[in-house]
Design a protein around this motif. Sequence first.
Motif, PDB file in Angstrom:
ATOM      1  N   ALA A 519       0.826  -1.220   0.000  1.00 30.28           N
ATOM      2  CA  ALA A 519       0.000   0.000   0.000  1.00 30.28           C
ATOM      3  C   ALA A 519       0.851   1.257   0.000  1.00 30.28           C
ATOM      4  O   ALA A 519       0.412   2.320  -0.458  1.00 30.28           O
ATOM      5  N   THR A 520       2.080   1.158   0.511  1.00 24.86           N
ATOM      6  CA  THR A 520       2.960   2.341   0.605  1.00 24.86           C
ATOM      7  C   THR A 520       3.766   2.582  -0.668  1.00 24.86           C
ATOM      8  O   THR A 520       4.462   3.598  -0.779  1.00 24.86           O
ATOM      9  N   ASP A 521       3.697   1.650  -1.648  1.00 24.34           N
ATOM     10  CA  ASP A 521       4.486   1.810  -2.869  1.00 24.34           C
ATOM     11  C   ASP A 521       3.912   2.909  -3.751  1.00 24.34           C
ATOM     12  O   ASP A 521       2.688   3.010  -3.938  1.00 24.34           O
ATOM     13  N   ASP A 522       4.821   3.718  -4.314  1.00 23.34           N
ATOM     14  CA  ASP A 522       4.359   4.744  -5.233  1.00 23.34           C
ATOM     15  C   ASP A 522       4.465   4.247  -6.674  1.00 23.34           C
ATOM     16  O   ASP A 522       4.935   3.154  -6.947  1.00 23.34           O
ATOM     17  N   VAL A 523       4.046   5.099  -7.600  1.00 21.19           N
ATOM     18  CA  VAL A 523       4.000   4.692  -9.015  1.00 21.19           C
ATOM     19  C   VAL A 523       5.394   4.385  -9.543  1.00 21.19           C
ATOM     20  O   VAL A 523       5.583   3.465 -10.339  1.00 21.19           O
ATOM     21  N   SER A 524       6.395   5.145  -9.113  1.00 17.84           N
ATOM     22  CA  SER A 524       7.746   4.922  -9.621  1.00 17.84           C
ATOM     23  C   SER A 524       8.265   3.545  -9.234  1.00 17.84           C
ATOM     24  O   SER A 524       8.944   2.877 -10.035  1.00 17.84           O
ATOM     25  N   LYS A 525       7.941   3.095  -8.040  1.00 18.95           N
ATOM     26  CA  LYS A 525       8.381   1.761  -7.618  1.00 18.95           C
ATOM     27  C   LYS A 525       7.670   0.681  -8.429  1.00 18.95           C
ATOM     28  O   LYS A 525       8.268  -0.316  -8.828  1.00 18.95           O
ATOM     29  N   ILE A 526       6.377   0.878  -8.662  1.00 15.16           N
ATOM     30  CA  ILE A 526       5.620  -0.077  -9.470  1.00 15.16           C
ATOM     31  C   ILE A 526       6.182  -0.116 -10.891  1.00 15.16           C
ATOM     32  O   ILE A 526       6.346  -1.189 -11.482  1.00 15.16           O
ATOM     33  N   ARG A 527       6.505   1.078 -11.442  1.00 19.58           N
ATOM     34  CA  ARG A 527       7.074   1.130 -12.799  1.00 19.58           C
ATOM     35  C   ARG A 527       8.408   0.404 -12.844  1.00 19.58           C
ATOM     36  O   ARG A 527       8.698  -0.313 -13.801  1.00 19.58           O
ATOM     37  N   TRP A 528       9.202   0.553 -11.795  1.00 20.08           N
ATOM     38  CA  TRP A 528      10.506  -0.143 -11.752  1.00 20.08           C
ATOM     39  C   TRP A 528      10.293  -1.664 -11.765  1.00 20.08           C
ATOM     40  O   TRP A 528      11.002  -2.390 -12.456  1.00 20.08           O
ATOM     41  N   VAL A 530       7.730  -3.324 -13.020  1.00 14.41           N
ATOM     42  CA  VAL A 530       7.260  -3.741 -14.342  1.00 14.41           C
ATOM     43  C   VAL A 530       8.425  -3.790 -15.322  1.00 14.41           C
ATOM     44  O   VAL A 530       8.554  -4.744 -16.118  1.00 14.41           O
ATOM     45  N   ASN A 531       9.285  -2.781 -15.310  1.00 10.66           N
ATOM     46  CA  ASN A 531      10.438  -2.742 -16.211  1.00 10.66           C
ATOM     47  C   ASN A 531      11.398  -3.902 -15.952  1.00 10.66           C
ATOM     48  O   ASN A 531      12.088  -4.360 -16.860  1.00 10.66           O
ATOM     49  N   ALA A 532      11.441  -4.367 -14.692  1.00 13.79           N
ATOM     50  CA  ALA A 532      12.366  -5.467 -14.338  1.00 13.79           C
ATOM     51  C   ALA A 532      11.871  -6.825 -14.806  1.00 13.79           C
ATOM     52  O   ALA A 532      12.644  -7.789 -14.842  1.00 13.79           O
ATOM     53  N   LEU A 533      10.602  -6.926 -15.146  1.00 12.46           N
ATOM     54  CA  LEU A 533      10.049  -8.227 -15.555  1.00 12.46           C
ATOM     55  C   LEU A 533      10.621  -8.643 -16.908  1.00 12.46           C
ATOM     56  O   LEU A 533      10.523  -7.893 -17.879  1.00 12.46           O
ATOM     57  N   PRO A 534      11.213  -9.842 -17.016  1.00 11.81           N
ATOM     58  CA  PRO A 534      11.725 -10.325 -18.310  1.00 11.81           C
ATOM     59  C   PRO A 534      10.573 -10.535 -19.295  1.00 11.81           C
ATOM     60  O   PRO A 534       9.455 -10.869 -18.903  1.00 11.81           O
ATOM     61  N   GLN A 535      10.859 -10.378 -20.571  1.00 11.95           N
ATOM     62  CA  GLN A 535       9.788 -10.421 -21.565  1.00 11.95           C
ATOM     63  C   GLN A 535       9.456 -11.839 -22.008  1.00 11.95           C
ATOM     64  O   GLN A 535       8.307 -12.127 -22.354  1.00 11.95           O
ATOM     65  N   GLU A 536      10.425 -12.755 -21.987  1.00  8.82           N
ATOM     66  CA  GLU A 536      10.156 -14.129 -22.405  1.00  8.82           C
ATOM     67  C   GLU A 536       9.528 -14.908 -21.252  1.00  8.82           C
ATOM     68  O   GLU A 536       9.862 -14.685 -20.080  1.00  8.82           O
ATOM     69  N   LEU A 537       8.650 -15.849 -21.589  1.00 10.61           N
ATOM     70  CA  LEU A 537       7.894 -16.583 -20.575  1.00 10.61           C
ATOM     71  C   LEU A 537       8.805 -17.383 -19.645  1.00 10.61           C
ATOM     72  O   LEU A 537       8.642 -17.342 -18.414  1.00 10.61           O
TER      73      LEU A 537
END
Length: 847
Positions: A519-528, A530-537
Amino acid sequence: MPKALPAVGLAACALQLLDFATKILIKDHDVYQPRVGAGVQNVQLLRAVTHELYRLNEALYESRFEKTLHEKKTGKLEDATQHLLRLCESTHETVVPLIEGLILAQSKSEGVEATWTNLREPLMTVWTKGGITTQKKRMQTQRKEIELALLRALKAYIDPSSEKGLSMTNLEDTQAVHQQLWQHEAVEAISTNDWKAKNKKHLEEFSKLVDNLVLADTEVRFRGLIFAGLHFPEQDDRLYSISKPSEESFQWIWNSRQQGKGSFPVWLGDTSGQNVFWLTGKPGSGKSTLMKYLFRNEELFPFLERWSGHSPGILTGFFLWNCGTDLQKTTIGMLRTVLYEALQDMIFGPLEEDPSIVQRIFSERWKQFSSYGGGIHPFSLSELRTAFDLLLSDKTKKFLLMIDGLDELDDDPTNALAVLISASNRENVKVCISSRPSVIYQATFKDWPSLELNKWTRRGIQDYVLYAFDQNDTMFNIPAEQSDGTEERAIITTLIDKANGVFLWASLATEFLIQSTKATDDVSKIRWRVNALPQELEALLMYMFDNLDPQHFLQAAQLFRLVDAHGYPSLLPLTSAYDSDTRSALEAETRPLSVGEVMTRSEKMRNVLVFKCKNLLSIFEAAPTDTQRTSVEVADLAHYKVNYAHRCIRDFLRTYEMRSRIAKATDYESFAEDEHWANAHLWTLKTLQPRDGTLPIWDALANCVEYALRLESNDDRVRLTYLDEVNATLAEHLVSPATPAASMDLPPGASVNSFGDVAVLLNLANYLAIKARSADKKDLRHAMEYARDVRKRLDAGGLEAFLGKRARLRESYERVDADLAGLLEYHTRSSLKLGSPKITRDMPEWV
């Protein structure tokens, strides 16, 4: 139409039994030999005949049981009906000598190579010619008496002064419906022709009518056996396991303009011979979900009718599953399902097809069955292909076949491709197939209309992500005045772009992201994140495991091992197998779990699967449901099962690196799956609940024995404490007024008095060596008699249904142990002669 007399059903069973038994003894009744391959061998033939006699005897017993229940409800029956019922009941005694003779002939036929042309030949090895003639005349006399009594009973039924209302019963199964129709025809014939029981000519005419009853009932039984042979319990599990898609997700599939040339709706109505449509796409792109959406969807039919016109249509299909049982991933399983579904639909659906179609497409089996009770052996691929071709050869009907997951096949894919391409060459057949774009499928389907699904899933993935975020309280929990939504939309777009049409990637990544967000996470942390997630399954799966809490990884790894060791288990047994105390079932009470206990267990397991296993294992209901459930909401969880959420996940976990990590995390040697599953099966045995008046005890009991034998084979120590608890549990079930032994699905034959009966039947040698010394002689004698009686029945046929694929149980059952037989015989003697040698056996170790 009046309901059927109980006497008609009972008489039909008795007459079938006598007709079949008499046919065996007639000189000119030649045994039908299949056209292809070797003839029916001696042992195979006698086993089939004996098994058929047993089946008919059991049907007679069950009808007698129905009659007894009816008497209790309605009071005394008329004299004519009572006489008929007594004659039917005595038929069992008339046929028993023939069954015993065939069993003895079977033992004499071992090692004899020649085949017989009729069934008198083997009986001549145990009976004299005069004995055979006497037995035949006895059965013929019995049949005539039953026919006479049946005519009198039906005459009494017609007589308005009789109490015919007392002699009616309500039967619902297919055979009973047929008997109801036959009774109506018989009553009409008796009334119209004024047949009298004392008139010889009238009796002869009535006998011809009875012949029709016997033949028709035999046909009904044959069709029932064919359907039972085609069907298998897991047939539709893959279909049920696929999440129900929302109506909006795939509406685009009906828009031919949007798809352009070769679109799915255009293909449905095409009459040019383009009879194959290939749905393909990346692994995890949602091919099975779309196939489920299309399967029997009412929106299909307007498009399809452009092709089918006024011809009646049959829609059937199969969802292959590489994570399932053998039959769920083979061509044989596919053909069995397609034939079963199509025939059921044709005969019992609106078409009301003549049921004799079953005899026509399985003509070889019908000839064997009507000749000597054969034709119920497992189906071969070539036979199923022949039957499938015969089914489709009816050009007056149109067939749409939908086969999902062709790449899930575990056998040679060329077999299935040959079947499906051959079918599509017919003008009256269309085939919709889904598979990954593997080389073999690309080469096969390159010239057919097709659709690459991952190019069409962006909108569906967007809807899913938006809905998932909207349902979560912590995602983007930002006051409106602090954000215009631009950054949030950018994050969602990035997530959708990374999915690249793979719905599985999107669902795993979204749920992983939601669980990682506070609940304390801001948008920038969430964006980070998402960007860290690898694209291949596969890379995403590795990333998820790398970021798992070590304790969570341990729990997930244990569950992966438990599921792999079992196939895909039912939910409630898995909750017991997951128990860290593998002796917990030993102390448990023998009683059904309360609703609260069931719900607590299931909810706890659901939380583990969602939050510890990150949805890599999922719960599904192996039964049709009208609405998708978000949680388990019922007390009876018999249909709820657990398996990998997708084949990609299982394949990833079977890579060398992941198998090594799982083995290391769980301390491979100390975590014994068999110990956990033995505990779970004992829990299941203790908590059984009756269903439809029957206690389904055999599978639980047999599974307990199977796992006790597995553990014994690992360290040569008998699980004495465990099997004694199985014994005590069975004893409690046997004396429970709610579940008398008669209502248990135990092997056919003599009645079970105790677990000792089952132990002798299954040849539990080491267990019996320990227990025989202190066993009551009377109980031991009963166990030996029980085992002999039931083995006669099982060895004559039907063994597979009770042993199944339990390898240790089968090995034990089939073992010949002369020392054990001698030991049991020794301990049953009332007294021993002076100087009799004492029979001993080395005592095994036990725990």
